[in-house]
Design an enzyme around this catalytic site. Structure first.
Site, PDB file in Angstrom:
ATOM      1  N   HIS A   1      -2.541   5.467   6.390  1.00 39.41           N
ATOM      2  CA  HIS A   1      -1.177   5.946   6.568  1.00 39.41           C
ATOM      3  C   HIS A   1      -1.137   7.421   6.127  1.00 39.41           C
ATOM      4  CE1 HIS A   1       0.136   1.771   6.773  1.00 39.41           C
ATOM      5  NE2 HIS A   1      -0.207   1.531   5.525  1.00 39.41           N
TER       6      HIS A   1
ATOM      7  N   CYS B   1       0.832  -1.209   0.000  1.00 37.84           N
ATOM      8  CA  CYS B   1       0.000   0.000   0.000  1.00 37.84           C
ATOM      9  C   CYS B   1       0.866   1.259   0.000  1.00 37.84           C
ATOM     10  CB  CYS B   1      -0.929  -0.004   1.206  1.00 37.84           C
ATOM     11  SG  CYS B   1      -0.093  -0.448   2.755  1.00 37.84           S
TER      12      CYS B   1
ATOM     13  N   ARG C   1      -0.358   3.459  10.069  1.00 39.01           N
ATOM     14  CA  ARG C   1      -1.388   3.001  11.008  1.00 39.01           C
ATOM     15  C   ARG C   1      -0.886   1.730  11.715  1.00 39.01           C
ATOM     16  NH1 ARG C   1      -0.697  -1.301   8.952  1.00 39.01           N
ATOM     17  NH2 ARG C   1      -1.956  -2.424   7.435  1.00 39.01           N
TER      18      ARG C   1
ATOM     19  N   GLN D   1      -4.766   2.137   3.298  1.00 38.88           N
ATOM     20  CA  GLN D   1      -3.984   0.899   3.129  1.00 38.88           C
ATOM     21  C   GLN D   1      -4.827  -0.276   2.669  1.00 38.88           C
ATOM     22  OE1 GLN D   1      -4.776   2.217   6.083  1.00 38.88           O
ATOM     23  NE2 GLN D   1      -5.761   0.586   7.257  1.00 38.88           N
TER      24      GLN D   1
HETATM   25  P1  NAD Z   1      -5.601 -10.619   6.108  1.00 37.26           P
HETATM   26  O1  NAD Z   1      -5.023 -11.310   7.281  1.00 37.26           O
HETATM   27  O2  NAD Z   1      -6.639  -9.583   6.314  1.00 37.26           O
HETATM   28  O3  NAD Z   1      -6.205 -11.685   5.076  1.00 37.26           O
HETATM   29  C1  NAD Z   1      -5.528 -12.855   4.732  1.00 37.26           C
HETATM   30  C2  NAD Z   1      -6.540 -13.972   4.582  1.00 37.26           C
HETATM   31  O4  NAD Z   1      -5.869 -15.143   4.156  1.00 37.26           O
HETATM   32  C3  NAD Z   1      -7.223 -14.326   5.915  1.00 37.26           C
HETATM   33  O5  NAD Z   1      -8.604 -14.519   5.647  1.00 37.26           O
HETATM   34  C4  NAD Z   1      -6.536 -15.623   6.332  1.00 37.26           C
HETATM   35  O6  NAD Z   1      -7.398 -16.441   7.090  1.00 37.26           O
HETATM   36  C5  NAD Z   1      -6.289 -16.252   4.981  1.00 37.26           C
HETATM   37  N1  NAD Z   1      -5.216 -17.259   4.978  1.00 37.26           N
HETATM   38  C6  NAD Z   1      -4.268 -17.515   5.890  1.00 37.26           C
HETATM   39  N2  NAD Z   1      -3.474 -18.523   5.471  1.00 37.26           N
HETATM   40  C7  NAD Z   1      -3.944 -18.913   4.258  1.00 37.26           C
HETATM   41  C8  NAD Z   1      -3.549 -19.895   3.310  1.00 37.26           C
HETATM   42  N3  NAD Z   1      -2.519 -20.709   3.542  1.00 37.26           N
HETATM   43  N4  NAD Z   1      -4.262 -20.004   2.178  1.00 37.26           N
HETATM   44  C9  NAD Z   1      -5.332 -19.214   1.923  1.00 37.26           C
HETATM   45  N5  NAD Z   1      -5.744 -18.256   2.794  1.00 37.26           N
HETATM   46  C10 NAD Z   1      -5.058 -18.100   3.935  1.00 37.26           C
HETATM   47  O7  NAD Z   1      -4.363 -10.026   5.302  1.00 37.26           O
HETATM   48  P2  NAD Z   1      -4.385  -8.803   4.310  1.00 37.26           P
HETATM   49  O8  NAD Z   1      -4.260  -7.557   5.094  1.00 37.26           O
HETATM   50  O9  NAD Z   1      -5.500  -8.950   3.350  1.00 37.26           O
HETATM   51  O10 NAD Z   1      -2.977  -8.987   3.590  1.00 37.26           O
HETATM   52  C11 NAD Z   1      -2.815  -9.871   2.504  1.00 37.26           C
HETATM   53  C12 NAD Z   1      -1.569  -9.471   1.744  1.00 37.26           C
HETATM   54  O11 NAD Z   1      -1.758  -8.138   1.255  1.00 37.26           O
HETATM   55  C13 NAD Z   1      -0.269  -9.432   2.579  1.00 37.26           C
HETATM   56  O12 NAD Z   1       0.808  -9.735   1.728  1.00 37.26           O
HETATM   57  C14 NAD Z   1      -0.184  -7.978   2.986  1.00 37.26           C
HETATM   58  O13 NAD Z   1       1.128  -7.569   3.300  1.00 37.26           O
HETATM   59  C15 NAD Z   1      -0.710  -7.303   1.742  1.00 37.26           C
HETATM   60  N6  NAD Z   1      -1.262  -5.961   1.943  1.00 37.26           N
HETATM   61  C16 NAD Z   1      -2.022  -5.684   3.025  1.00 37.26           C
HETATM   62  C17 NAD Z   1      -2.501  -4.397   3.187  1.00 37.26           C
HETATM   63  C18 NAD Z   1      -3.307  -4.003   4.382  1.00 37.26           C
HETATM   64  O14 NAD Z   1      -3.209  -2.875   4.811  1.00 37.26           O
HETATM   65  N7  NAD Z   1      -4.118  -4.854   4.949  1.00 37.26           N
HETATM   66  C19 NAD Z   1      -2.239  -3.426   2.225  1.00 37.26           C
HETATM   67  C20 NAD Z   1      -1.515  -3.772   1.077  1.00 37.26           C
HETATM   68  C21 NAD Z   1      -1.013  -5.051   0.954  1.00 37.26           C
END
Ligand code: NAD
Length: 362
Positions: free
Chosen positions: A220, A140, A168, A301
């Site tokens: 952020h 993000c 954040r 984000q």
């Molecule tokens: P999250 O924890 O909200 O969601 C992840 C989901 O994947 C959850 O539902 C979890 O139960 C599931 N999960 C866990 N292990 C798994 C597996 N082996 N197979 C399938 N599903 C599985 O995470 P998020 O915030 O959505 O982040 C996901 C990715 O996006 C990460 O790489 C993160 O760094 C990136 N990201 C997050 C944000 C943010 O602010 N939340 C912003 C940009 C990028």
């Protein structure tokens, strides 16, 4: 019609699934989850076929009364492209699964850059991802910085950039994250990982970044200082940035003083989940002294990487060039570069009950 599987249905995955469904040229083949919870319930109510990850999961979904369409292996096999939105580090573990099925995949910014051939931002390097097998949509923060630096580099050149990222502590649903009542240099080492990550998109830009975490969940905030290579004035910079479809220069008359009012504005405007897909730059903060440019921007984000994932799907599939894809994505989402405009043309909300929509048959 591209069939896209979404593996990991959390903060990013659920938003990406809804954004895919809104596009005219792609559909959601299904979403994969490890365990049944409220998000699994919402996925089913939205008509997304639900696939299970892991041997033990089937019984748990059964006990919770959630119907499964199959296993994640089956989802990957029947998808043209997979978006991996699993927690940081799990994506790299899943790479083998995508390779086994010869299914191109898009990873998220929580993964190391070497998980994919290309670190991607649509505005900055769309063409580098065309036809690639594996692409990483940068984080993000890096998405926010890439969008900002692309036009500045083109118009003025960048001698040196310095960014302080006030991050954040966690997303609204991340009750296990902190800080609760503190302000933490994070990481304490300088530069933070954000500058090197921006260099995965713009290898030549000279940038130093410092990161902090604060007890906030909404967005952020970046404090940006760029020494330009050529002279500029604040009004020209404002116009340059405002002409970008994914940058919104906030006019002072809106009286938006922080992320709270920005979210409120997006919710009032009918944005799904109150998402701000654009970088929101405070117009009043855009200041130029000599060749030094200063500004503040807010980065939602949970939302800014969502249109980038949609564009990455088209880039990987080779179905559109950069301009076509960005326009398609933005038109379908109602991403207008100006949050308030969608009040005149309300964005359709994702259905909250099974609606017989086009993904049901997938
Ligand atoms: P999250 O924890 O909200 O969601 C992840 C989901 O994947 C959850 O539902 C979890 O139960 C599931 N999960 C866990 N292990 C798994 C597996 N082996 N197979 C399938 N599903 C599985 O995470 P998020 O915030 O959505 O982040 C996901 C990715 O996006 C990460 O790489 C993160 O760094 C990136 N990201 C997050 C944000 C943010 O602010 N939340 C912003 C940009 C990028």
């Amino acid at each position: 019609m591209l069939k896209v599987g979404v593996n990991g249905y959390g903060t990013i995955g659920k938003r990406v699934a809804d954004a895919i469904r809104a596009q005219p040229d792609m559909s959601v083949a299904g979403v994969a989850k490890t365990s049944p919870n409220f998000e699994a319930k919402v996925a089913l109510e939205r008509g997304y076929p639900l696939y299970v990850v892991g041997e033990d999961g089937t019984d748990a979904f059964g006990a919770a009364g959630f119907d499964l369409a199959g296993t994640v292996d089956e989802l990957v096999a029947e998808s043209d492209v997979v978006v991996d939105a699993t927690p940081a580090g799990i994506g790299a573990e899943n790479a083998e699964l995508y390779r086994e099925h010869d299914t191109p995949a898009i990873f998220q910014g929580g993964e190391d850059a070497d998980v994919a051939e290309v670190s991607f931002n649509a505005r900055s390097n769309y063409e580098a991802a065309r036809g690639a097998e594996y692409v990483r949509v940068v984080s993000c923060n890096t998405t926010g910085l890439s969008r900002l630096f692309a036009p500045i580099l083109e118009e003025y050149g960048v001698e040196k950039a310095r960014v302080t990222l006030v991050r954040r502590g966690g997303d609204p649903g991340q009750t296990n994250r902190g800080p609760i009542n503190d302000t933490i240099p994070d990481p304490v080492e300088i530069p933070s990982h954000h500058g090197p990550d921006l260099n995965t998109v713009f290898p030549d830009i000279e940038v130093d970044t410092m990161g902090m975490k604060v007890p906030a969940t909404l967005m952020h905030t970046h404090a940006v200082n760029v020494t330009l290579e050529s002279e500029a004035d604040a009004e020209s910079v404002r116009e340059l940035l405002d002409a970008e479809s994914r940058l919104y220069v906030l006019p002072p008359e809106l009286d938006i003083d922080g992320a709270g009012k920005l979210k409120e504005f997006a919710q009032d405007a009918g944005r799904p989940r109150g998402d701000c897909w654009e970088n929101c730059i405070w117009g009043d903060s855009v200041t130029v002294e000599g060749r030094d440019l200063y500004l503040f921007q807010a980065i939602h984000q949970e939302a800014d990487v969502v249109p980038e994932n949609v564009d990455a799907i088209r880039a990987i599939a080779g179905t559109a060039d950069r301009a076509e894809s960005m326009t398609l994505t933005e038109d379908a989402l109602g991403l207008d570069g100006q949050i308030g405009r969608s009040m005149r043309d309300p964005v359709p909300q994702p259905p909250t009950v099974t609606d017989g929509g086009r993904d049901d048959a997938e």
